[in-house]
Design a protein around this motif. Structure first.
Motif, short mmCIF file in Angstrom:
data_model
loop_
_atom_site.label_atom_id
_atom_site.label_comp_id
_atom_site.label_asym_id
_atom_site.label_seq_id
_atom_site.Cartn_x
_atom_site.Cartn_y
_atom_site.Cartn_z
N ARG A 54 1.08 -0.95 0.12
CA ARG A 54 0.47 -0.06 0.00
C ARG A 54 0.72 0.83 0.25
O ARG A 54 1.38 1.89 1.04
N LEU A 55 1.28 1.34 -1.04
CA LEU A 55 2.13 2.52 -1.90
C LEU A 55 1.92 3.87 -2.00
O LEU A 55 0.83 3.70 -1.96
N ASP A 56 2.53 4.63 -0.82
CA ASP A 56 2.68 6.68 -1.40
C ASP A 56 3.06 6.52 -2.87
O ASP A 56 2.63 7.61 -3.54
N GLY A 57 3.68 6.16 -2.66
CA GLY A 57 4.62 7.12 -4.77
C GLY A 57 6.06 6.25 -4.90
O GLY A 57 6.18 5.12 -4.58
N PRO A 58 6.96 6.60 -5.44
CA PRO A 58 7.82 6.08 -5.67
C PRO A 58 8.91 6.22 -5.06
O PRO A 58 9.82 5.05 -4.78
N ASP A 59 9.02 7.32 -4.04
CA ASP A 59 10.07 6.77 -3.03
C ASP A 59 9.82 5.30 -1.78
O ASP A 59 10.66 4.94 -1.97
N ASP A 60 8.20 5.11 -1.85
CA ASP A 60 8.24 4.00 -0.97
C ASP A 60 8.87 2.90 -1.90
O ASP A 60 9.00 1.91 -1.10
N ALA A 61 8.57 2.77 -3.25
CA ALA A 61 9.06 1.70 -4.33
C ALA A 61 10.99 1.63 -3.82
O ALA A 61 11.00 0.60 -3.62
N ARG A 62 11.34 3.43 -4.15
CA ARG A 62 12.97 3.07 -3.78
C ARG A 62 13.27 2.07 -2.50
O ARG A 62 14.19 1.87 -2.52
N ASP A 63 12.09 3.23 -1.46
CA ASP A 63 13.35 2.15 -0.29
C ASP A 63 12.60 0.70 0.14
O ASP A 63 13.62 0.18 0.87
N ILE A 64 11.71 0.72 0.01
CA ILE A 64 11.70 -1.08 -0.36
C ILE A 64 12.74 -2.31 -1.27
O ILE A 64 13.48 -2.82 -0.48
N ALA A 65 13.47 -0.86 -2.11
CA ALA A 65 14.13 -1.75 -3.29
C ALA A 65 15.59 -1.51 -2.67
O ALA A 65 16.24 -2.58 -2.45
N ARG A 66 16.06 -0.93 -1.93
CA ARG A 66 16.77 -0.32 -0.87
C ARG A 66 17.23 -1.62 0.20
O ARG A 66 18.08 -2.25 0.37
#
Length: 105
Positions: A54-66
């Motif tokens: 349940r992401l809010d945007g690209p920053d959340d996706a990058r946080d998961i990737a990191r």
């Protein structure tokens, strides 16, 4: 919500409950957060996954990737019809995720 929407949501919910049950039965923790949940059933890899996104945007996706690259999260993400926002797969790919090849037919 019509019957079809309810049935589709139930499939995701049941899969997520299966991950949680597998964690409980193997003495592992299911980490449930506001933006995603995950389980790690090491040494068995079948349900090592990040799910219920349940992401809010690209920053959340990058946080998961990191977090995956650093070893803090399992390296598999399970998406389904209840994943948010709609169109989450392209958002994850733009954050560096790689999609699984389609099965041969």
């Amino acid at each position: 919500m019509n019957y079809s929407e309810a049935a589709i949501e139930s499939v995701d919910t049941n899969l997520f409950e299966l991950y949680k049950l597998a964690a409980t039965r193997t003495g592992r923790t299911c980490h449930e957060g506001q933006k995603y949940s995950y389980v790690s059933l090491a040494p068995s890899p079948w349900a090592n996954t990040v799910f219920d996104l349940r992401l809010d945007g690209p920053d959340d996706a990058r946080d998961i990737a990191r977090s995956i690259v650093s070893g803090l999260l399992p390296n598999r993400v399970t998406l389904g019809p209840t994943s948010r926002p709609t169109g989450l797969a392209p958002l994850l790919i733009s954050a560096g995720f790689v999609s699984r090849p389609a099965a041969a037919t």
